[in-house]
Design a protein around this motif. Sequence first.
Motif, PDB file in Angstrom:
ATOM      1  N   ASN A 214       0.813  -1.215   0.000  1.00 56.60           N
ATOM      2  CA  ASN A 214       0.000   0.000   0.000  1.00 56.60           C
ATOM      3  C   ASN A 214       0.847   1.266   0.000  1.00 56.60           C
ATOM      4  OD1 ASN A 214       0.996   0.006   2.604  1.00 56.60           O
ATOM      5  ND2 ASN A 214      -0.960   0.493   3.589  1.00 56.60           N
ATOM      6  N   VAL A 215       2.152   1.125  -0.115  1.00 55.16           N
ATOM      7  CA  VAL A 215       3.079   2.254   0.009  1.00 55.16           C
ATOM      8  C   VAL A 215       3.080   3.102  -1.265  1.00 55.16           C
ATOM      9  CG1 VAL A 215       5.503   2.882   0.384  1.00 55.16           C
ATOM     10  CG2 VAL A 215       4.522   0.906   1.569  1.00 55.16           C
ATOM     11  N   ILE A 216       3.223   4.423  -1.093  1.00 53.41           N
ATOM     12  CA  ILE A 216       3.402   5.359  -2.208  1.00 53.41           C
ATOM     13  C   ILE A 216       4.762   6.044  -2.063  1.00 53.41           C
ATOM     14  CG2 ILE A 216       2.482   7.317  -3.498  1.00 53.41           C
ATOM     15  CD1 ILE A 216      -0.209   6.823  -2.071  1.00 53.41           C
ATOM     16  N   ASP A 217       5.613   5.909  -3.077  1.00 55.85           N
ATOM     17  CA  ASP A 217       6.891   6.625  -3.143  1.00 55.85           C
ATOM     18  C   ASP A 217       6.721   7.877  -3.994  1.00 55.85           C
ATOM     19  OD1 ASP A 217       9.601   4.758  -2.516  1.00 55.85           O
ATOM     20  OD2 ASP A 217       7.755   3.647  -2.814  1.00 55.85           O
ATOM     21  N   VAL A 218       7.567   8.870  -3.782  1.00 59.70           N
ATOM     22  CA  VAL A 218       7.567  10.054  -4.629  1.00 59.70           C
ATOM     23  C   VAL A 218       9.006  10.430  -4.957  1.00 59.70           C
ATOM     24  CG1 VAL A 218       7.522  11.686  -2.676  1.00 59.70           C
ATOM     25  CG2 VAL A 218       6.657  12.401  -4.927  1.00 59.70           C
ATOM     26  N   VAL A 219       9.251  10.856  -6.211  1.00 54.61           N
ATOM     27  CA  VAL A 219      10.549  11.375  -6.617  1.00 54.61           C
ATOM     28  C   VAL A 219      10.344  12.685  -7.352  1.00 54.61           C
ATOM     29  CG1 VAL A 219      11.614   9.094  -6.799  1.00 54.61           C
ATOM     30  CG2 VAL A 219      10.595  10.131  -8.834  1.00 54.61           C
ATOM     31  N   ASN A 220      11.356  13.529  -7.337  1.00 57.59           N
ATOM     32  CA  ASN A 220      11.359  14.784  -8.085  1.00 57.59           C
ATOM     33  C   ASN A 220      11.991  14.519  -9.446  1.00 57.59           C
ATOM     34  OD1 ASN A 220      11.965  17.392  -9.133  1.00 57.59           O
ATOM     35  ND2 ASN A 220      11.903  18.243  -7.071  1.00 57.59           N
ATOM     36  N   ILE A 221      11.251  14.756 -10.530  1.00 57.13           N
ATOM     37  CA  ILE A 221      11.713  14.388 -11.864  1.00 57.13           C
ATOM     38  C   ILE A 221      12.964  15.151 -12.276  1.00 57.13           C
ATOM     39  CG2 ILE A 221      11.093  14.242 -14.309  1.00 57.13           C
ATOM     40  CD1 ILE A 221       8.178  14.126 -13.469  1.00 57.13           C
ATOM     41  N   VAL A 222      13.081  16.415 -11.892  1.00 58.84           N
ATOM     42  CA  VAL A 222      14.165  17.247 -12.409  1.00 58.84           C
ATOM     43  C   VAL A 222      15.491  17.003 -11.706  1.00 58.84           C
ATOM     44  CG1 VAL A 222      12.593  19.038 -13.183  1.00 58.84           C
ATOM     45  CG2 VAL A 222      13.558  19.184 -10.890  1.00 58.84           C
ATOM     46  N   THR A 223      15.476  16.283 -10.595  1.00 58.04           N
ATOM     47  CA  THR A 223      16.711  15.929  -9.911  1.00 58.04           C
ATOM     48  C   THR A 223      16.899  14.419  -9.986  1.00 58.04           C
ATOM     49  OG1 THR A 223      15.636  15.615  -7.762  1.00 58.04           O
ATOM     50  CG2 THR A 223      16.390  17.830  -8.303  1.00 58.04           C
ATOM     51  N   THR A 224      17.993  13.927  -9.474  1.00 54.30           N
ATOM     52  CA  THR A 224      18.177  12.490  -9.295  1.00 54.30           C
ATOM     53  C   THR A 224      18.336  12.222  -7.808  1.00 54.30           C
ATOM     54  OG1 THR A 224      20.573  12.694  -9.586  1.00 54.30           O
ATOM     55  CG2 THR A 224      19.269  12.164 -11.535  1.00 54.30           C
ATOM     56  N   GLY A 225      17.996  11.008  -7.392  1.00 52.57           N
ATOM     57  CA  GLY A 225      18.100  10.675  -5.974  1.00 52.57           C
ATOM     58  C   GLY A 225      17.108   9.612  -5.580  1.00 52.57           C
ATOM     59  N   ALA A 226      17.107   9.269  -4.319  1.00 51.78           N
ATOM     60  CA  ALA A 226      16.242   8.210  -3.819  1.00 51.78           C
ATOM     61  C   ALA A 226      14.797   8.674  -3.712  1.00 51.78           C
ATOM     62  CB  ALA A 226      16.737   7.749  -2.443  1.00 51.78           C
ATOM     63  N   GLY A 227      13.874   7.728  -3.780  1.00 50.97           N
ATOM     64  CA  GLY A 227      12.475   8.023  -3.531  1.00 50.97           C
ATOM     65  C   GLY A 227      12.233   8.348  -2.071  1.00 50.97           C
ATOM     66  N   ALA A 228      11.165   9.083  -1.801  1.00 53.29           N
ATOM     67  CA  ALA A 228      10.774   9.438  -0.439  1.00 53.29           C
ATOM     68  C   ALA A 228       9.354   8.945  -0.181  1.00 53.29           C
ATOM     69  CB  ALA A 228      10.852  10.952  -0.243  1.00 53.29           C
TER      70      ALA A 228
END
Length: 253
Positions: A214-228
């Motif tokens: 049931n988890v939702i991850d989010v990432v910022n498209i314009v940067t690189t890095g791990a999901g939050a």
Amino acid sequence: GKTEERGRGRGIFACGYIAPVRDDTIDFINIQSMGNAQDFGDLIESKSQSAPAASSTRGTFSGGIIGSSNVIEFITIATTANALDFGDAANVVNGKTGAASPTRGIFAGGYAPDRTQIEFITIASAGNSTDFGNLVEAHGMPAGGSNATRAIFAGGESPLGHRASIDTLLIATTGNATDFGDLQRTITEANGGASNGVRICFAGGNSPGQSPQNVIDVVNIVTTGAGADFGDLTSARRCQNAGGSDAHGGLSR
């Protein structure tokens, strides 16, 4: 968009699987309002796990499980009608996912024979897909999302097990994907992606033990890095190979 264009936006959901039947149904919703989905039309084929990619005017669906299909279909989003033939996929594979810019559709990953392949189409014209390059790692049934310039593919399954990795590419080019980072949660496959052009949410999916998440991850498209961590779905779900958004909010099926 222009003032008269604000508040618009359709979400399109197509195909699926309720054992033992695969589906050809296309549904639509008006994203800015609440309410049940309505019938849009039918796909050419009854199938599941067809990879979607759309511009603001056309939606396309590549491949899917009927065995494995190489058919690419398209619809005009503003109308309601059955899908039409667009062309053929360069690779006959199921379990891939899609992303798009306003002009190009990108299809990536999938199950055997090659889980790293990437192909592309020009959405406004009909024709067969063309080879784009390869993912960094094998991804079977990953989730995809994009803004106008960059596509991102997350999670999936490989012969070595489930993936937490995220790959990225520039849609206007051709070439191999590069590493973006990793999801913040347990490695997963069969999750769904939705983007507003700035952020992508990846929701649900299978855990390594094949239990829905049931988890939702989010990432910022314009940067690189791990999901939050973004939050949780109302219930644990998997095999969400469909998600959608306008500029304001995301939806997952």
